[in-house]
Design a protein around this motif. Structure first.
Motif, PDB file in Angstrom:
ATOM      1  N   ALA A  56       2.424  -6.271   4.366  1.00 24.03           N
ATOM      2  CA  ALA A  56       3.513  -6.056   5.328  1.00 24.03           C
ATOM      3  C   ALA A  56       4.296  -4.801   4.974  1.00 24.03           C
ATOM      4  O   ALA A  56       4.664  -4.014   5.864  1.00 24.03           O
ATOM      5  N   GLN A  57       4.569  -4.602   3.693  1.00 25.15           N
ATOM      6  CA  GLN A  57       5.276  -3.388   3.276  1.00 25.15           C
ATOM      7  C   GLN A  57       4.463  -2.142   3.635  1.00 25.15           C
ATOM      8  O   GLN A  57       5.000  -1.159   4.142  1.00 25.15           O
ATOM      9  N   LEU A  58       3.172  -2.193   3.386  1.00 29.13           N
ATOM     10  CA  LEU A  58       2.315  -1.031   3.644  1.00 29.13           C
ATOM     11  C   LEU A  58       2.074  -0.799   5.129  1.00 29.13           C
ATOM     12  O   LEU A  58       1.847   0.339   5.553  1.00 29.13           O
ATOM     13  N   ASP A  59       2.148  -1.852   5.928  1.00 24.98           N
ATOM     14  CA  ASP A  59       1.979  -1.687   7.374  1.00 24.98           C
ATOM     15  C   ASP A  59       3.105  -0.834   7.947  1.00 24.98           C
ATOM     16  O   ASP A  59       2.912  -0.125   8.932  1.00 24.98           O
ATOM     17  N   ARG A  60       4.269  -0.874   7.310  1.00 23.52           N
ATOM     18  CA  ARG A  60       5.420  -0.086   7.755  1.00 23.52           C
ATOM     19  C   ARG A  60       5.377   1.347   7.236  1.00 23.52           C
ATOM     20  O   ARG A  60       6.252   2.149   7.565  1.00 23.52           O
ATOM     21  N   ALA A  61       4.404   1.644   6.393  1.00 25.84           N
ATOM     22  CA  ALA A  61       4.310   2.982   5.783  1.00 25.84           C
ATOM     23  C   ALA A  61       2.883   3.498   5.943  1.00 25.84           C
ATOM     24  O   ALA A  61       2.076   3.442   5.010  1.00 25.84           O
ATOM     25  N   ASP A  63       1.505   6.292   5.858  1.00 26.84           N
ATOM     26  CA  ASP A  63       1.063   7.316   4.908  1.00 26.84           C
ATOM     27  C   ASP A  63       0.951   6.781   3.492  1.00 26.84           C
ATOM     28  O   ASP A  63       0.582   7.523   2.581  1.00 26.84           O
ATOM     29  N   GLY A  64       1.300   5.533   3.309  1.00 26.13           N
ATOM     30  CA  GLY A  64       1.199   4.907   1.999  1.00 26.13           C
ATOM     31  C   GLY A  64       2.514   4.917   1.247  1.00 26.13           C
ATOM     32  O   GLY A  64       3.506   5.496   1.684  1.00 26.13           O
ATOM     33  N   MET A  65       2.493   4.254   0.107  1.00 21.43           N
ATOM     34  CA  MET A  65       3.663   4.147  -0.760  1.00 21.43           C
ATOM     35  C   MET A  65       3.201   4.199  -2.201  1.00 21.43           C
ATOM     36  O   MET A  65       2.064   3.848  -2.516  1.00 21.43           O
ATOM     37  N   THR A  66       4.116   4.599  -3.071  1.00 17.80           N
ATOM     38  CA  THR A  66       3.807   4.545  -4.497  1.00 17.80           C
ATOM     39  C   THR A  66       3.950   3.096  -4.968  1.00 17.80           C
ATOM     40  O   THR A  66       4.643   2.287  -4.341  1.00 17.80           O
ATOM     41  N   LEU A  67       3.288   2.791  -6.073  1.00 19.60           N
ATOM     42  CA  LEU A  67       3.402   1.448  -6.645  1.00 19.60           C
ATOM     43  C   LEU A  67       4.859   1.137  -6.971  1.00 19.60           C
ATOM     44  O   LEU A  67       5.320   0.011  -6.773  1.00 19.60           O
ATOM     45  N   SER A  68       5.575   2.121  -7.469  1.00 16.94           N
ATOM     46  CA  SER A  68       6.982   1.933  -7.823  1.00 16.94           C
ATOM     47  C   SER A  68       7.822   1.582  -6.593  1.00 16.94           C
ATOM     48  O   SER A  68       8.663   0.681  -6.643  1.00 16.94           O
ATOM     49  N   ASP A  69       7.604   2.295  -5.495  1.00 17.38           N
ATOM     50  CA  ASP A  69       8.347   2.000  -4.258  1.00 17.38           C
ATOM     51  C   ASP A  69       8.032   0.598  -3.741  1.00 17.38           C
ATOM     52  O   ASP A  69       8.927  -0.121  -3.301  1.00 17.38           O
ATOM     53  N   VAL A  70       6.771   0.207  -3.798  1.00 17.52           N
ATOM     54  CA  VAL A  70       6.376  -1.130  -3.346  1.00 17.52           C
ATOM     55  C   VAL A  70       7.051  -2.193  -4.210  1.00 17.52           C
ATOM     56  O   VAL A  70       7.588  -3.175  -3.694  1.00 17.52           O
ATOM     57  N   SER A  91     -11.136  -5.965  -2.213  1.00 16.40           N
ATOM     58  CA  SER A  91     -11.517  -6.633  -0.963  1.00 16.40           C
ATOM     59  C   SER A  91     -11.624  -5.660   0.209  1.00 16.40           C
ATOM     60  O   SER A  91     -12.011  -6.064   1.312  1.00 16.40           O
ATOM     61  N   GLY A  92     -11.264  -4.382  -0.016  1.00 13.31           N
ATOM     62  CA  GLY A  92     -11.374  -3.383   1.052  1.00 13.31           C
ATOM     63  C   GLY A  92     -10.154  -3.302   1.951  1.00 13.31           C
ATOM     64  O   GLY A  92     -10.172  -2.590   2.958  1.00 13.31           O
ATOM     65  N   HIS A  93      -9.058  -3.987   1.603  1.00  8.53           N
ATOM     66  CA  HIS A  93      -7.850  -3.947   2.424  1.00  8.53           C
ATOM     67  C   HIS A  93      -6.972  -2.729   2.139  1.00  8.53           C
ATOM     68  O   HIS A  93      -6.230  -2.284   3.013  1.00  8.53           O
ATOM     69  N   LEU A  94      -7.058  -2.212   0.908  1.00  7.62           N
ATOM     70  CA  LEU A  94      -6.239  -1.066   0.505  1.00  7.62           C
ATOM     71  C   LEU A  94      -7.110   0.039  -0.048  1.00  7.62           C
ATOM     72  O   LEU A  94      -8.185  -0.219  -0.584  1.00  7.62           O
ATOM     73  N   ASP A  95      -6.598   1.267   0.055  1.00  8.77           N
ATOM     74  CA  ASP A  95      -7.190   2.340  -0.736  1.00  8.77           C
ATOM     75  C   ASP A  95      -6.089   2.939  -1.602  1.00  8.77           C
ATOM     76  O   ASP A  95      -4.898   2.773  -1.340  1.00  8.77           O
ATOM     77  N   ARG A  96      -6.506   3.564  -2.671  1.00  8.56           N
ATOM     78  CA  ARG A  96      -5.584   4.097  -3.670  1.00  8.56           C
ATOM     79  C   ARG A  96      -5.988   5.534  -3.951  1.00  8.56           C
ATOM     80  O   ARG A  96      -7.171   5.840  -4.090  1.00  8.56           O
ATOM     81  N   ARG A  97      -5.001   6.403  -4.034  1.00  8.21           N
ATOM     82  CA  ARG A  97      -5.277   7.803  -4.351  1.00  8.21           C
ATOM     83  C   ARG A  97      -4.162   8.331  -5.244  1.00  8.21           C
ATOM     84  O   ARG A  97      -3.085   7.750  -5.329  1.00  8.21           O
ATOM     85  N   ARG A 104       0.278  11.703 -11.937  1.00  7.21           N
ATOM     86  CA  ARG A 104       0.459  10.434 -12.649  1.00  7.21           C
ATOM     87  C   ARG A 104       0.770   9.277 -11.703  1.00  7.21           C
ATOM     88  O   ARG A 104       0.727   8.119 -12.100  1.00  7.21           O
ATOM     89  N   VAL A 105       1.091   9.594 -10.453  1.00  2.00           N
ATOM     90  CA  VAL A 105       1.545   8.586  -9.490  1.00  2.00           C
ATOM     91  C   VAL A 105       0.408   8.185  -8.556  1.00  2.00           C
ATOM     92  O   VAL A 105      -0.306   9.045  -8.032  1.00  2.00           O
ATOM     93  N   GLN A 106       0.255   6.886  -8.373  1.00  4.82           N
ATOM     94  CA  GLN A 106      -0.747   6.351  -7.447  1.00  4.82           C
ATOM     95  C   GLN A 106      -0.076   6.032  -6.111  1.00  4.82           C
ATOM     96  O   GLN A 106       1.013   5.446  -6.082  1.00  4.82           O
ATOM     97  N   VAL A 107      -0.725   6.383  -5.021  1.00  2.24           N
ATOM     98  CA  VAL A 107      -0.259   6.059  -3.673  1.00  2.24           C
ATOM     99  C   VAL A 107      -1.265   5.082  -3.080  1.00  2.24           C
ATOM    100  O   VAL A 107      -2.482   5.306  -3.149  1.00  2.24           O
ATOM    101  N   ILE A 108      -0.749   3.999  -2.515  1.00  9.05           N
ATOM    102  CA  ILE A 108      -1.630   3.007  -1.893  1.00  9.05           C
ATOM    103  C   ILE A 108      -1.310   2.918  -0.404  1.00  9.05           C
ATOM    104  O   ILE A 108      -0.188   3.186   0.020  1.00  9.05           O
ATOM    105  N   ARG A 109      -2.323   2.562   0.356  1.00  2.00           N
ATOM    106  CA  ARG A 109      -2.118   2.351   1.792  1.00  2.00           C
ATOM    107  C   ARG A 109      -3.180   1.393   2.297  1.00  2.00           C
ATOM    108  O   ARG A 109      -4.232   1.201   1.670  1.00  2.00           O
ATOM    109  N   LEU A 110      -2.884   0.814   3.451  1.00  2.00           N
ATOM    110  CA  LEU A 110      -3.850  -0.074   4.085  1.00  2.00           C
ATOM    111  C   LEU A 110      -5.030   0.734   4.605  1.00  2.00           C
ATOM    112  O   LEU A 110      -4.846   1.834   5.131  1.00  2.00           O
ATOM    113  N   THR A 111      -6.217   0.184   4.456  1.00  2.00           N
ATOM    114  CA  THR A 111      -7.382   0.778   5.106  1.00  2.00           C
ATOM    115  C   THR A 111      -7.321   0.402   6.587  1.00  2.00           C
ATOM    116  O   THR A 111      -6.507  -0.436   6.993  1.00  2.00           O
TER     117      THR A 111
END
Length: 164
Positions: A56-61, A63-70, A91-97, A104-111
């Motif tokens: 739900a948090q990622l659906d609102r973002a 472009d993705g969010m950092t782990l810290s922001d989430v 499970s293929g629901h998220l991607d991480r870059r 040093r920062v990971q950004v995650i978002r919904l696929t």
């Protein structure tokens, strides 16, 4: 029959102040609603409530969010988020870059598939919540929202007094 904390307090009201009984009523309502939602998410979608909340948090973002922001938004530790993210990436629901601005920062978002599945879950979730509160009139909902906002403000002030 198992008694909840609110029922126990009602049985011996002289042992409990009104504020404590209010707290127990709020806690009982929260527990009942959360249990219903957890159960339905698990049965219908084989997903946990924390995973649903993360999605739900990622659906609102988009472009993705950092782990810290989430973790800040979900009010949980980075460690808790990391475990959820790992399972949703697998499970293929998220991607991480890696962040473009800080390696040093990971950004995650919904696929695309993750967003599609989440939106199906969210639509059913909304229906479940409406069903849970179906006995309340629109005025009841407005009144309850107003009173809960007042209670939230009171709790925030008390928390501020405690911090000082």
């Amino acid at each position: 029959m198992m008694l909840d904390s609110e029922t126990k307090a009602v049985e011996l009201p002289e042992d409990h102040g009104n504020e404590l009984r209010l707290w127990l009523r709020l806690l009982t309502c929260t527990t009942l609603i959360e249990g219903t939602v957890r159960s339905r998410l698990r049965e219908r979608f084989d997903v946990t409530l924390p995973r649903f909340d993360l999605m739900a948090q990622l659906d609102r973002a988009p472009d993705g969010m950092t782990l810290s922001d989430v973790s800040k938004r979900m009010m949980v530790s980075n460690g808790n988020v990391t475990g959820l993210v790992e399972r949703l990436v697998e499970s293929g629901h998220l991607d991480r870059r890696t962040s473009d601005s800080d390696r040093r920062v990971q950004v995650i978002r919904l696929t695309k598939a993750g967003r599609s599945e989440f939106r199906k879950m969210a639509a059913e979730h909304e229906t479940w919540i409406a069903d849970i509160f179906a006995e309340l009139t629109p005025k009841d909902v407005r009144d309850l929202m107003r009173l809960l906002a007042k209670a939230k403000g009171s709790a925030q002030k008390a928390a501020g007094r405690r911090a000082t």
